[in-house]
Design an enzyme around this catalytic site. Structure first.
Site, PDB file in Angstrom:
ATOM      1  N   ASP A  32      -6.524  -3.581   0.383  1.00  0.00           N
ATOM      2  CA  ASP A  32      -6.032  -4.895   0.815  1.00  0.00           C
ATOM      3  C   ASP A  32      -7.056  -5.459   1.781  1.00  0.00           C
ATOM      4  OD1 ASP A  32      -5.368  -3.395   3.147  1.00  0.00           O
ATOM      5  OD2 ASP A  32      -3.228  -3.428   2.710  1.00  0.00           O
TER       6      ASP A  32
ATOM      7  N   GLU B 270      -6.028  11.316   5.822  1.00  0.00           N
ATOM      8  CA  GLU B 270      -6.354  10.818   7.168  1.00  0.00           C
ATOM      9  C   GLU B 270      -6.557  11.922   8.213  1.00  0.00           C
ATOM     10  OE1 GLU B 270      -3.270   7.956   8.001  1.00  0.00           O
ATOM     11  OE2 GLU B 270      -3.841   6.694   6.311  1.00  0.00           O
TER      12      GLU B 270
ATOM     13  N   ASN C  65      -8.122  11.723   1.049  1.00  0.00           N
ATOM     14  CA  ASN C  65      -7.937  10.271   1.157  1.00  0.00           C
ATOM     15  C   ASN C  65      -8.023   9.840   2.617  1.00  0.00           C
ATOM     16  OD1 ASN C  65      -7.057   7.784  -0.284  1.00  0.00           O
ATOM     17  ND2 ASN C  65      -5.199   7.962   0.958  1.00  0.00           N
TER      18      ASN C  65
ATOM     19  N   HIS D 103      -8.591  -0.532   3.469  1.00  0.00           N
ATOM     20  CA  HIS D 103      -7.815  -1.540   4.206  1.00  0.00           C
ATOM     21  C   HIS D 103      -8.826  -2.341   5.028  1.00  0.00           C
ATOM     22  CE1 HIS D 103      -3.968   0.099   3.088  1.00  0.00           C
ATOM     23  NE2 HIS D 103      -4.322   1.297   3.514  1.00  0.00           N
TER      24      HIS D 103
ATOM     25  N   GLU E 249      -6.108   2.139  -1.662  1.00  0.00           N
ATOM     26  CA  GLU E 249      -5.074   1.337  -0.971  1.00  0.00           C
ATOM     27  C   GLU E 249      -5.616  -0.049  -0.620  1.00  0.00           C
ATOM     28  OE1 GLU E 249      -3.411   3.513   2.370  1.00  0.00           O
ATOM     29  OE2 GLU E 249      -3.402   5.398   1.257  1.00  0.00           O
TER      30      GLU E 249
HETATM   31  O1  G3I Z   1      13.016   3.372   5.268  1.00  0.00           O
HETATM   32  C1  G3I Z   1      13.209   3.037   6.632  1.00  0.00           C
HETATM   33  C2  G3I Z   1      14.478   2.285   6.819  1.00  0.00           C
HETATM   34  O2  G3I Z   1      15.561   3.101   6.464  1.00  0.00           O
HETATM   35  C3  G3I Z   1      14.569   1.820   8.263  1.00  0.00           C
HETATM   36  O3  G3I Z   1      15.709   1.035   8.427  1.00  0.00           O
HETATM   37  C4  G3I Z   1      13.349   1.025   8.663  1.00  0.00           C
HETATM   38  C5  G3I Z   1      13.362   0.614  10.121  1.00  0.00           C
HETATM   39  O4  G3I Z   1      12.074   0.618  10.689  1.00  0.00           O
HETATM   40  O5  G3I Z   1      12.212   1.811   8.457  1.00  0.00           O
HETATM   41  C6  G3I Z   1      12.042   2.207   7.091  1.00  0.00           C
HETATM   42  O6  G3I Z   1      10.911   3.000   7.008  1.00  0.00           O
HETATM   43  C7  G3I Z   1       9.683   2.308   7.062  1.00  0.00           C
HETATM   44  C8  G3I Z   1       8.916   2.605   5.789  1.00  0.00           C
HETATM   45  O7  G3I Z   1       7.618   2.067   5.862  1.00  0.00           O
HETATM   46  C9  G3I Z   1       9.592   2.041   4.550  1.00  0.00           C
HETATM   47  O8  G3I Z   1       9.662   0.650   4.626  1.00  0.00           O
HETATM   48  C10 G3I Z   1       8.925   2.804   8.276  1.00  0.00           C
HETATM   49  O9  G3I Z   1       9.559   2.379   9.466  1.00  0.00           O
HETATM   50  C11 G3I Z   1       7.501   2.292   8.250  1.00  0.00           C
HETATM   51  O10 G3I Z   1       6.770   2.935   9.276  1.00  0.00           O
HETATM   52  C12 G3I Z   1       6.859   2.623   6.919  1.00  0.00           C
HETATM   53  O11 G3I Z   1       5.565   2.077   6.918  1.00  0.00           O
HETATM   54  C13 G3I Z   1       4.701   2.608   5.958  1.00  0.00           C
HETATM   55  C14 G3I Z   1       3.517   3.288   6.619  1.00  0.00           C
HETATM   56  O12 G3I Z   1       2.612   3.749   5.622  1.00  0.00           O
HETATM   57  C15 G3I Z   1       3.946   4.447   7.478  1.00  0.00           C
HETATM   58  O13 G3I Z   1       2.874   5.178   7.939  1.00  0.00           O
HETATM   59  C16 G3I Z   1       4.219   1.485   5.061  1.00  0.00           C
HETATM   60  O14 G3I Z   1       5.326   0.983   4.298  1.00  0.00           O
HETATM   61  C17 G3I Z   1       3.143   1.974   4.102  1.00  0.00           C
HETATM   62  O15 G3I Z   1       2.556   0.875   3.448  1.00  0.00           O
HETATM   63  C18 G3I Z   1       2.056   2.683   4.895  1.00  0.00           C
HETATM   64  O16 G3I Z   1       1.098   3.175   3.985  1.00  0.00           O
HETATM   65  C19 G3I Z   1      -0.024   3.829   4.582  1.00  0.00           C
HETATM   66  C20 G3I Z   1      -0.455   4.929   3.632  1.00  0.00           C
HETATM   67  O17 G3I Z   1       0.621   5.789   3.354  1.00  0.00           O
HETATM   68  C21 G3I Z   1      -1.634   5.703   4.193  1.00  0.00           C
HETATM   69  N1  G3I Z   1      -2.718   4.825   4.569  1.00  0.00           N
HETATM   70  C22 G3I Z   1      -2.360   3.689   5.428  1.00  0.00           C
HETATM   71  C23 G3I Z   1      -1.219   2.906   4.819  1.00  0.00           C
HETATM   72  C24 G3I Z   1      -0.897   1.689   5.675  1.00  0.00           C
HETATM   73  O18 G3I Z   1      -0.413   2.048   6.925  1.00  0.00           O
END
Ligand code: G3I
Length: 302
Positions: free
Chosen positions: A237, A127, A169, A206, A235
């Site tokens: 969806d 990105e 990516n 996405h 990725e």
């Molecule tokens: O693990 C912590 C947890 O300890 C905490 O209590 C909780 C509270 O908010 O947060 C948890 O972390 C979260 C993490 O996902 C795991 O669930 C983060 O807040 C959250 O921001 C994070 O989101 C991820 C996101 O990337 C972050 O940028 C998504 O799961 C994940 O699907 C998403 O994936 C990205 C790709 O890496 C890159 N391309 C876009 C894609 C979608 O956004």
């Protein structure tokens, strides 16, 4: 064939899924993931904040849970991701200039050494381009270390693990007419011309509902492949999970010989980062959605 992975394998491709380590104890989730998919991407566990929470202290506990589950179940692994403006640990967010540049290189070396010889494709850089019509790089602490940060990352990655395919990516790069797509294309063309090591381009895909998102995606995949790189849908969806759109994306990949495979970004709708969008192939109870059948039929050739 009766599963997505086996159906994709008929043409030498994979059909993968993003896995969250903390969901593997959910038997419905793990059963579907194991049955249907033959490639795995860690949804968050191989990112920078997860693998190097303190500078110089690597932690692969969660990453290895995903990796080991995948390998024990006979699946290949896509590594995601080594250099990114997001999900940086606090110590990295506070760095700049040559210190950040070195930290990026050290991070690539540390993570790739742990998985040396074990990862099919690495998303080396994620990105790096801006949204909108500028075609510019995204402003970030990494970008401010100098415009060459991306090629530095790829050179470090090649040296760290020569066996992995090295991918760039990004999202909103599926429509050939978009400025962001053109900017990414110019970068890959330049890298190929100058011998910067890059093997593949990941199109996150996405998609929102409606046509502009995946319109002419096949043209985009073909044009990148013609530069001499592999392409992958990394990725996938789709808001609302239109069966037609899912089938079109599968057929776009199948039409391009250098399209390595497709990864969907989660198992059930309830596992998706897009809450409320019902963008995936399985319902919350684990049953197959119409889009699942559309994808399977497309993979089976019609
Ligand atoms: O693990 C912590 C947890 O300890 C905490 O209590 C909780 C509270 O908010 O947060 C948890 O972390 C979260 C993490 O996902 C795991 O669930 C983060 O807040 C959250 O921001 C994070 O989101 C991820 C996101 O990337 C972050 O940028 C998504 O799961 C994940 O699907 C998403 O994936 C990205 C790709 O890496 C890159 N391309 C876009 C894609 C979608 O956004």
């Amino acid at each position: 064939e009766s599963t997505l992975g086996a159906a994709a394998a008929q043409s030498g491709r994979y059909f993968g899924v993003a896995i969250a380590a903390n969901r593997l104890s959910d038997s419905t989730y793990a059963t579907i993931a194991n049955r249907e998919f033959n490639s795995v991407t860690a949804e968050n566990e191989m990112k920078i904040d997860a693998t190097q929470p303190q500078r110089g202290q690597f932690n692969f506990t969660a990453a290895d849970r995903v990796y080991n589950w995948a390998v024990q179940n006979g699946k290949q692994v896509r590594g995601h991701t080594l250099a990114w403006h997001s999900q940086q640990p606090g110590w990295m967010q506070s760095l700049s200039g040559s210190a950040l540049r070195q930290a990026m290189i050290d991070h690539i070396n540390g993570v790739m050494a742990h998985y040396k010889g074990k990862i099919a494709q690495w998303d080396v850089v994620n990105e790096a381009f801006a949204d909108g019509s500028s075609g510019a790089r995204r402003d970030s602490n990494l970008q401010r270390t100098g415009n060459d940060w991306i090629e530095v990352a790829f050179r470090a990655a090649r040296a760290a693990d020569p066996s992995a395919k090295l991918c760039y990516n990004d999202y909103n790069v599926e429509n050939w007419t978009w400025a962001k797509t053109q900017a990414m294309y110019a970068m890959v063309r330049d890298f190929k011309q100058r011998g910067v090591p890059i093997d593949c381009v990941g199109f996150q895909a996405h998609f929102n509902s409606g046509s502009p998102y995946n319109a002419n995606f096949r043209t985009t995949l073909q044009n990148f492949a013609a530069l001499g790189v592999d392409v992958a849908v990394t990725e996938l969806d789709i808001q609302g999970a239109s069966s037609t759109t899912y089938a079109n994306v599968v057929n776009d990949c199948l039409a391009v010989s250098r399209c390595l495979g497709i990864t969907v970004w989660g198992v059930r709708d309830s596992d998706s980062w897009r809450s409320g969008d019902t963008p995936l192939l399985f319902n919350n109870d684990g049953s197959k959605k119409p889009a699942y059948t559309a994808v399977l039929n497309a993979l089976n050739g019609g």
